[in-house]
Design a protein around this motif. Structure first.
Motif, PDB file in Angstrom:
ATOM      1  N   VAL A   1       1.446  -3.318  10.340  1.00  0.00           N
ATOM      2  CA  VAL A   1       2.844  -2.929  10.202  1.00  0.00           C
ATOM      3  C   VAL A   1       3.257  -2.928   8.737  1.00  0.00           C
ATOM      4  N   PHE A   2       2.795  -3.948   7.992  1.00  0.00           N
ATOM      5  CA  PHE A   2       3.146  -4.008   6.576  1.00  0.00           C
ATOM      6  C   PHE A   2       2.510  -2.848   5.815  1.00  0.00           C
ATOM      7  N   SER A   3       1.294  -2.466   6.190  1.00  0.00           N
ATOM      8  CA  SER A   3       0.648  -1.323   5.552  1.00  0.00           C
ATOM      9  C   SER A   3       1.508  -0.077   5.681  1.00  0.00           C
ATOM     10  N   ASN A   4       2.138   0.088   6.852  1.00  0.00           N
ATOM     11  CA  ASN A   4       3.016   1.231   7.058  1.00  0.00           C
ATOM     12  C   ASN A   4       4.272   1.135   6.204  1.00  0.00           C
ATOM     13  N   GLU A   5       4.794  -0.088   6.044  1.00  0.00           N
ATOM     14  CA  GLU A   5       6.013  -0.281   5.258  1.00  0.00           C
ATOM     15  C   GLU A   5       5.815   0.103   3.797  1.00  0.00           C
ATOM     16  N   ILE A   6       4.651  -0.200   3.233  1.00  0.00           N
ATOM     17  CA  ILE A   6       4.443   0.030   1.803  1.00  0.00           C
ATOM     18  C   ILE A   6       3.799   1.387   1.507  1.00  0.00           C
ATOM     19  N   SER A   7       3.550   2.171   2.547  1.00  0.00           N
ATOM     20  CA  SER A   7       2.826   3.430   2.353  1.00  0.00           C
ATOM     21  C   SER A   7       3.572   4.414   1.464  1.00  0.00           C
ATOM     22  N   GLN A   8       4.900   4.295   1.400  1.00  0.00           N
ATOM     23  CA  GLN A   8       5.697   5.225   0.603  1.00  0.00           C
ATOM     24  C   GLN A   8       6.054   4.675  -0.778  1.00  0.00           C
ATOM     25  N   LEU A   9       5.580   3.483  -1.125  1.00  0.00           N
ATOM     26  CA  LEU A   9       5.895   2.908  -2.431  1.00  0.00           C
ATOM     27  C   LEU A   9       5.049   3.561  -3.525  1.00  0.00           C
ATOM     28  N   PRO A  10       5.526   3.539  -4.777  1.00  0.00           N
ATOM     29  CA  PRO A  10       4.715   4.064  -5.882  1.00  0.00           C
ATOM     30  C   PRO A  10       3.400   3.280  -5.979  1.00  0.00           C
TER      31      PRO A  10
END
Length: 261
Positions: free
Chosen positions: A91-100
């Motif tokens: 779930v966390f991987s999905n949360e940070i997928s759009q970060l620079p």
């Protein structure tokens, strides 16, 4: 980790820096001297190491494994064996997928399991398209343990969280460097039964309140999201999780830096 330890940690990284600008290249060169690291031409990289030594345990004994990863972009860590994922950080991987992809991060993951048999459990770190892994060996021998008249040896490793216990933080960052103006997400995943309440504290040990500064948000999963980070945001952020049986806490040091030109 106390504030003093966090300050000591940051001083080790910036002792040679006389301005607010930190060289990503120097940091990367220091970090990627490892046989289990993986680097690509675009400078994304990740490495991982087991912080838990090989373990000797009795059947039915509860044990905790810990691994630490460093990388850019921000890495996640999963535990697995026999092809099965034992942790839940997807779930966390999905949360940070759009970060620079510019952050430099140190992350820690923990896993509690019931020792059943001798086996090898792997830690895998993923940062962008790069991965690295390490292994922890568990040697099980001796007599079975008993819990409230039940044979603990028959418990599922996933059922450790069903025992009433104080919470334990299982995934978090210890150190986070990111360019000023970008968004960061500081993870704080936990386990324990019953479920725990999560609170984030800033360097002044005041509760981080999104009502005061709308750049700050605590996600439904307990992670701290800070939009458009500024120089004044630098410092330790402490995640505290608490239920009726106790509490646990970790500290992440955030270092906003000037983007390289």
């Amino acid at each position: 980790m106390s504030q003093k330890i966090a300050i000591l940690l940051i001083s080790l990284y910036i002792s040679a820096i006389s301005t607010r600008q930190l060289s990503k290249r120097n940091f990367l060169d220091n970090e990627i001297n490892s046989s289990n690291s993986d680097e690509s031409p675009d400078q994304s990289w990740v490495k991982i190491e087991a912080k838990t030594n090989d373990i000797k345990a009795f059947p039915g004994e509860a044990i905790e494994l810990e691994c630490e990863a460093s990388g850019s972009p921000q890495p996640t860590i999963q535990f697995y064996n026999h092809g099965s994922i034992l942790s839940d950080n997807e779930v966390f991987s999905n949360e940070i997928s759009q970060l620079p992809p510019s952050a430099l991060v140190k992350a820690v993951a923990r896993l509690r399991v019931i020792a059943k048999k001798s086996e090898v459990i792997f830690c895998k770190a993923t940062g962008g398209s790069k991965t690295a892994r390490t292994a922890i060996k568990i040697f099980v021998s001796g007599s079975k343990l008993n819990f409230l008249g039940n044979d603990v040896f028959d418990f599922d490793s996933q059922e450790v969280s069903l025992i009433r216990e104080a919470p334990r933080i299982t995934f978090f960052d210890t150190f986070y460097l990111e360019n000023i103006g970008n968004t960061v997400i500081l993870p704080c995943s936990s386990m324990g039964a019953p479920g725990a309440d999560t609170v984030w504290l800033n360097a002044e040990e005041k509760v981080v309140d999104g009502a005061r500064d709308k750049r700050f948000t605590v996600t439904p999963f307990g992670h701290l999201k800070i939009r458009n980070i500024e120089w004044r945001d630098m410092g330790p952020y402490t995640c505290v999780v608490r239920n009726n049986f106790g509490k646990d806490s970790i500290t992440t040091f955030l270092y906003p830096m000037l983007a390289e030109k």
